[in-house]
Scaffold this active site. Structure first.
Site, PDB file in Angstrom:
ATOM      1  N   ASP A 141      -3.249  -6.809  33.217  1.00 11.25           N
ATOM      2  CA  ASP A 141      -3.361  -5.731  32.252  1.00 11.25           C
ATOM      3  C   ASP A 141      -2.020  -5.021  32.062  1.00 11.25           C
ATOM      4  OD1 ASP A 141      -4.714  -4.212  30.442  1.00 11.25           O
ATOM      5  OD2 ASP A 141      -5.701  -2.926  31.903  1.00 11.25           O
ATOM      6  N   TYR A 210      -4.451 -10.323  45.116  1.00 12.32           N
ATOM      7  CA  TYR A 210      -3.894  -9.086  44.568  1.00 12.32           C
ATOM      8  C   TYR A 210      -3.486  -8.162  45.713  1.00 12.32           C
ATOM      9  CZ  TYR A 210      -5.326  -9.920  39.709  1.00 12.32           C
ATOM     10  OH  TYR A 210      -5.459 -10.417  38.446  1.00 12.32           O
TER      11      TYR A 210
END
Length: 442
Positions: A141, A210
């Site tokens: 994003d 992540y």
């Protein structure tokens, strides 16, 4: 002629024949073969035809054409073979609107990547994605960075049509070519030909990793044990509809599998702050999933929520709709790696390219360290200043904000079923009307 002069001549000839391709010593054999081909054609007897010679046209008689800025003469891609390759990419995403190309913005990493691919003549201008077999491991994003993003696509090879593809070690230096055309906060660190012809950067991935960096303010106590206990509930296969930004037009289900979760100290930070690291490993992630998970875990770590709140929100039978809460910031989020079956990808990296990437990132780190020290100095000075006047508005602001509402007692967003019904009433389509590949990720 000296050796240096001969090398310059080899480079000039190679650059004339293969514009946009950096000459390397291993290309000498290819260059010699091409020159022999040209010499044989020039020595051949002329072909007699009945065509009349065309009159010479002065350049002054030809209307000037507007050249595309920053482009080189067109390359005959039909004369070259293509090679299906995987590229390993890192980027600092803070200045970009996300990784994936968007109709509403050209400021994306993917847009920069394709511009570099075109400028280096590794793909034709405006080539359709389908013709390139393009795939990406994840679509991070706005503001999110990556260390191990992977894309796969067809690129021009150094081999001409009819010639065998060279060994990977003798192929074009894809990272070196692209890094000269990319902005400094986007770097290609390696490449390789996938072992499977059906490889997809997205669907062949076994899991993704992540990392989320957390800054604890001076004097702030984060309960790491409580955060670890809460995060343990994430492990396994769960419905994460209460930990994502729900998009029923793109995603048909919200089950994702988390393989590992850890929280640990990440070293000291400036100005008396402390740095911690949330590490997550999962098969796939929903839109904003990691940032929602981090937001709830931070509530637990700061003592605002009980560790059991995570397990409660994962029980979609008891809590079918997401309570209203803010996302954790995007800036600390890093896609640290995309993993594949053993042996599927063996990235080729050169020492020269690695050193150049480290040099570029080192300059960025130096700049951030200077800025951090500067800000720390300013904050220290401001903290020492005397404040003789009372803070008249502090009590009014506290009364206006009121007491904090526990997460499970807050107003809810529309449920999945309510969202689907609203879209159906408006005549729209849902994710179930499309193939599975429309599922989106963080």
């Amino acid at each position: 002629m000296s050796k240096t002069g001969m090398e310059r001549e080899d480079w000039a000839v190679y650059n004339a024949l293969y514009p946009g391709v950096a000459f390397q010593p291993e290309h000498r054999g290819q260059l010699a073969a091409r020159l022999r081909e040209i010499a044989a054609r020039l020595e051949a007897p002329p072909v007699v035809t009945n065509e009349l010679p065309q009159p010479e046209v002065s350049k002054n008689d030809v209307a000037p054409t507007r050249k595309r800025r920053g482009t080189k003469p067109d390359l005959d891609f039909a004369s070259y073979q293509t090679r299906y390759v995987a590229l390993e990419i890192l980027y600092l995403g803070h200045a970009y609107d996300g990784f994936a190309r968007q109709e509403s913005s050209s400021n994306t990493i993917e847009a920069r990547l394709f511009s570099a691919l075109e400028r280096t003549r590794l793909i034709p201008f405006s080539a359709p994605w389908q013709s390139l077999r393009y795939s990406r491991a994840g679509r991070t994003d706005r503001g999110v960075s990556a260390l191990g993003q992977v894309v796969a696509l067809e690129l021009r090879s150094s081999a001409r049509v009819g010639e065998p593809l060279p060994d990977p070690g003798q192929e074009l230096d894809y990272p070196g070519l692209l890094n000269r055309a990319l902005p400094e906060d986007v770097r290609v660190t390696g490449w390789c030909p996938p072992t499977s012809p059906d490889f997809s950067a997205r669907f062949s991935a076994t899991h993704r990793e992540y990392k989320y960096f957390v800054v604890a303010q001076p004097g702030e106590a984060l309960d790491l044990a409580a955060m670890q206990a809460a995060g343990a509930a994430f492990l396994g296969l769960h419905d994460f509809r209460n930990f994502c930004k729900m998009d029923v037009a793109q995603v048909k289900h919200f089950q994702r599998r988390i393989l590992d979760f850890r929280i640990e100290a990440a070293g000291p930070a400036s100005g008396g702050r402390r740095l911690f690291l949330l590490s997550l490993r999962g098969t796939a992630f929903l839109w904003h999933q990691v940032r929602c998970m981090a937001a709830v875990l931070l509530m637990v770590g700061r003592g605002k929520e009980d560790p059991g709140v995570v397990a409660a929100l994962l029980d979609v039978g008891a809590h079918p709709a997401k309570p209203l809460y803010g996302l954790a910031s995007e800036e600390p989020l890093l896609l640290s790696g995309c993993r594949y079956a053993p042996g599927e990808l063996r990235f080729l990296r050169t020492e020269a390219n690695r050193d150049q990437v480290c040099k570029v990132l080192g300059r960025a780190l130096d700049s951030h360290l200077v800025r951090a020290s500067l800000l720390s100095e300013i904050l220290t000075k401001l903290g020492e200043d005397e404040c003789a006047l009372p803070s008249a508005g502090r009590e009014r602001r506290a009364r206006r904000h009121g007491e904090r509402v526990p997460l499970l007692q807050r107003v809810r967003e529309p449920s999945y079923e309510e969202r689907c019904a609203k879209i159906r009433e408006a005549g729209g389509k849902l994710a179930g009307d499309f193939p599975d590949e429309n599922d989106t990720e963080e």
